[in-house]
Design an enzyme around this catalytic site. Structure first.
Site, PDB file in Angstrom:
ATOM      1  N   TYR A 181       0.842  -1.212   0.000  1.00 18.93           N
ATOM      2  CA  TYR A 181       0.000   0.000   0.000  1.00 18.93           C
ATOM      3  C   TYR A 181       0.871   1.254   0.000  1.00 18.93           C
ATOM      4  O   TYR A 181       0.670   2.175  -0.785  1.00 18.93           O
ATOM      5  CB  TYR A 181      -0.909  -0.040   1.233  1.00 18.93           C
TER       6      TYR A 181
HETATM    7  P1  NDP Z   1     -13.203   4.153   1.592  1.00 22.51           P
HETATM    8  O1  NDP Z   1     -12.912   2.702   1.694  1.00 22.51           O
HETATM    9  O2  NDP Z   1     -14.123   4.791   2.545  1.00 22.51           O
HETATM   10  O3  NDP Z   1     -13.730   4.494   0.114  1.00 22.51           O
HETATM   11  C1  NDP Z   1     -13.037   4.023  -1.003  1.00 22.51           C
HETATM   12  C2  NDP Z   1     -13.683   4.612  -2.245  1.00 22.51           C
HETATM   13  O4  NDP Z   1     -12.949   4.147  -3.386  1.00 22.51           O
HETATM   14  C3  NDP Z   1     -15.119   4.163  -2.414  1.00 22.51           C
HETATM   15  O5  NDP Z   1     -15.857   5.224  -2.972  1.00 22.51           O
HETATM   16  C4  NDP Z   1     -14.999   3.016  -3.411  1.00 22.51           C
HETATM   17  O6  NDP Z   1     -16.211   2.891  -4.141  1.00 22.51           O
HETATM   18  C5  NDP Z   1     -13.842   3.486  -4.282  1.00 22.51           C
HETATM   19  N1  NDP Z   1     -13.113   2.413  -4.930  1.00 22.51           N
HETATM   20  C6  NDP Z   1     -12.404   1.419  -4.344  1.00 22.51           C
HETATM   21  N2  NDP Z   1     -11.883   0.605  -5.280  1.00 22.51           N
HETATM   22  C7  NDP Z   1     -12.285   1.095  -6.492  1.00 22.51           C
HETATM   23  C8  NDP Z   1     -12.089   0.699  -7.839  1.00 22.51           C
HETATM   24  N3  NDP Z   1     -11.381  -0.389  -8.156  1.00 22.51           N
HETATM   25  N4  NDP Z   1     -12.651   1.442  -8.809  1.00 22.51           N
HETATM   26  C9  NDP Z   1     -13.368   2.555  -8.502  1.00 22.51           C
HETATM   27  N5  NDP Z   1     -13.604   2.977  -7.260  1.00 22.51           N
HETATM   28  C10 NDP Z   1     -13.064   2.243  -6.266  1.00 22.51           C
HETATM   29  O7  NDP Z   1     -11.768   4.854   1.591  1.00 22.51           O
HETATM   30  P2  NDP Z   1     -11.292   6.300   2.087  1.00 22.51           P
HETATM   31  O8  NDP Z   1     -12.308   7.316   1.789  1.00 22.51           O
HETATM   32  O9  NDP Z   1     -10.761   6.146   3.454  1.00 22.51           O
HETATM   33  O10 NDP Z   1     -10.020   6.478   1.145  1.00 22.51           O
HETATM   34  C11 NDP Z   1      -9.992   7.362   0.032  1.00 22.51           C
HETATM   35  C12 NDP Z   1      -8.539   7.527  -0.370  1.00 22.51           C
HETATM   36  O11 NDP Z   1      -7.825   8.088   0.728  1.00 22.51           O
HETATM   37  C13 NDP Z   1      -7.851   6.211  -0.715  1.00 22.51           C
HETATM   38  O12 NDP Z   1      -7.012   6.401  -1.829  1.00 22.51           O
HETATM   39  C14 NDP Z   1      -7.038   5.904   0.534  1.00 22.51           C
HETATM   40  O13 NDP Z   1      -5.906   5.129   0.248  1.00 22.51           O
HETATM   41  C15 NDP Z   1      -6.680   7.298   0.996  1.00 22.51           C
HETATM   42  N6  NDP Z   1      -6.340   7.370   2.421  1.00 22.51           N
HETATM   43  C16 NDP Z   1      -7.256   7.069   3.392  1.00 22.51           C
HETATM   44  C17 NDP Z   1      -6.901   7.154   4.728  1.00 22.51           C
HETATM   45  C18 NDP Z   1      -7.849   6.882   5.857  1.00 22.51           C
HETATM   46  O14 NDP Z   1      -7.421   6.924   7.021  1.00 22.51           O
HETATM   47  N7  NDP Z   1      -9.123   6.598   5.617  1.00 22.51           N
HETATM   48  C19 NDP Z   1      -5.534   7.528   5.120  1.00 22.51           C
HETATM   49  C20 NDP Z   1      -4.663   7.810   4.017  1.00 22.51           C
HETATM   50  C21 NDP Z   1      -5.075   7.737   2.721  1.00 22.51           C
HETATM   51  P3  NDP Z   1     -16.798   1.448  -4.606  1.00 22.51           P
HETATM   52  O15 NDP Z   1     -16.634   0.526  -3.461  1.00 22.51           O
HETATM   53  O16 NDP Z   1     -18.213   1.718  -5.009  1.00 22.51           O
HETATM   54  O17 NDP Z   1     -15.967   1.078  -5.786  1.00 22.51           O
END
Ligand code: NDP
Length: 261
Positions: free
Chosen positions: A166
């Site tokens: 990651y």
């Molecule tokens: P969530 O798990 O809450 O949401 C993830 C989002 O990404 C969902 O909308 C999901 O929609 C979408 N998604 C996942 N895989 C795919 C795919 N293959 N194609 C299209 N859409 C996809 O994550 P967060 O909001 O926490 O994270 C958002 C970003 O922030 C990420 O890149 C994460 O790495 C980063 N981040 C988060 C942190 C945290 O503490 N939460 C810390 C540091 C970074 P669906 O399932 O409908 O596809």
């Protein structure tokens, strides 16, 4: 004359992973600032719920596309559909991501490595490449400008035990953003990374329910709480707006001060 760069009327923002979590937090603030919003996610029900929620916030048009960013052809087609349906893309937030770890680095499988790479690295690459292509074409026709944003992670600059795949994707993403920034400044296109700290979303569900995590990690966040998706709204509006038109090539940390403590 009133200075109102944060009114995003007429600007189109694309947010991948915009149906929940940090993506929805950013999309909500931009919708409330009257941007037109395109969200991409895989789950139709979550997409539809987000469109309904976002549509109530401002005067802009809100639409969703069912897209798996790990599928290059799907990203190419969805970008073309988004441009044709919304008219243009002014800002693109490559936010969709997954966080798959392992019990230890020695036990990390190639499958875990590749799954993280497929969504976080290749998915972001294809998303950004297609949006930038559209912005460059526009610029060559005299309509310069655009903002692309990679949502990376503190894990990309700090040691992330049991999450090396990651963190490699997130370090790679910030490097890619810097390269995009240097190459496209001449078109008025700027590129920046956002590095979230510990944010309360589905991705961190297990940690949010852990007392050990609360006492050892969240207690060390100077602002003394989990970050919330809405904490990303202001930065998203800024980066989507003309207020940031000379801001490029940076990594913006939003972590409640965690990384400097
Ligand atoms: P969530 O798990 O809450 O949401 C993830 C989002 O990404 C969902 O909308 C999901 O929609 C979408 N998604 C996942 N895989 C795919 C795919 N293959 N194609 C299209 N859409 C996809 O994550 P967060 O909001 O926490 O994270 C958002 C970003 O922030 C990420 O890149 C994460 O790495 C980063 N981040 C988060 C942190 C945290 O503490 N939460 C810390 C540091 C970074 P669906 O399932 O409908 O596809």
């Amino acid at each position: 004359m009133t200075y109102a760069p944060f009114d995003l009327t007429g600007k189109v923002a694309l947010v991948t992973g915009g149906n929940r979590g940090i993506g929805l937090g950013m999309a909500s603030a931009m919708a409330a600032s009257n941007a037109d919003i395109a969200i991409w996610g895989r789950k139709d029900a979550a997409n539809a719920a987000a469109v309904e929620e976002l549509s109530k916030l401002g005067t802009g048009n809100v639409k969703a596309w069912s897209v798996d960013v790990a599928d290059e052809q799907a990203v190419i087609e969805a970008t073309a559909d988004t441009v044709s349906s919304m008219g243009r893309i002014d800002s693109c937030f490559a936010n969709a991501g997954i966080g798959l770890g392992a019990p230890s680095f020695s036990e990390m499988t190639t499958e875990i490595w590749r799954k993280n790479m497929a969504v976080n690295m290749e998915g972001a690459f294809w998303t950004l490449r297609e949006s930038v292509k559209h912005m460059v074409e526009r610029a060559k026709n005299g309509d310069i400008g655009g903002s692309v944003v990679g949502v990376a992670s503190l894990a990309g600059i700090e040691g992330a035990a049991r999450n090396q795949a990651y963190s490699a994707t997130k370090g790679g993403l910030t490097a890619m953003m810097r390269g995009i920034a240097v190459e496209h400044g001449r078109y008025g296109i700027r590129a920046n990374s956002i590095l979230p700290g510990w944010i309360a979303t589905d991705m961190t569900d297990a940690a949010q329910n852990s007392d050990v995590f609360a006492s050892k990690v969240i207690s060390r966040v100077p602002i003394r709480r989990w970050g919330e998706p809405e904490d990303f709204g202001g930065m998203a509006v800024y980066l989507a707006s003309d207020a940031s038109k000379y801001h490029s090539g940076t990594t913006l940390i939003i972590d409640g001060g965690y990384s400097v403590f």
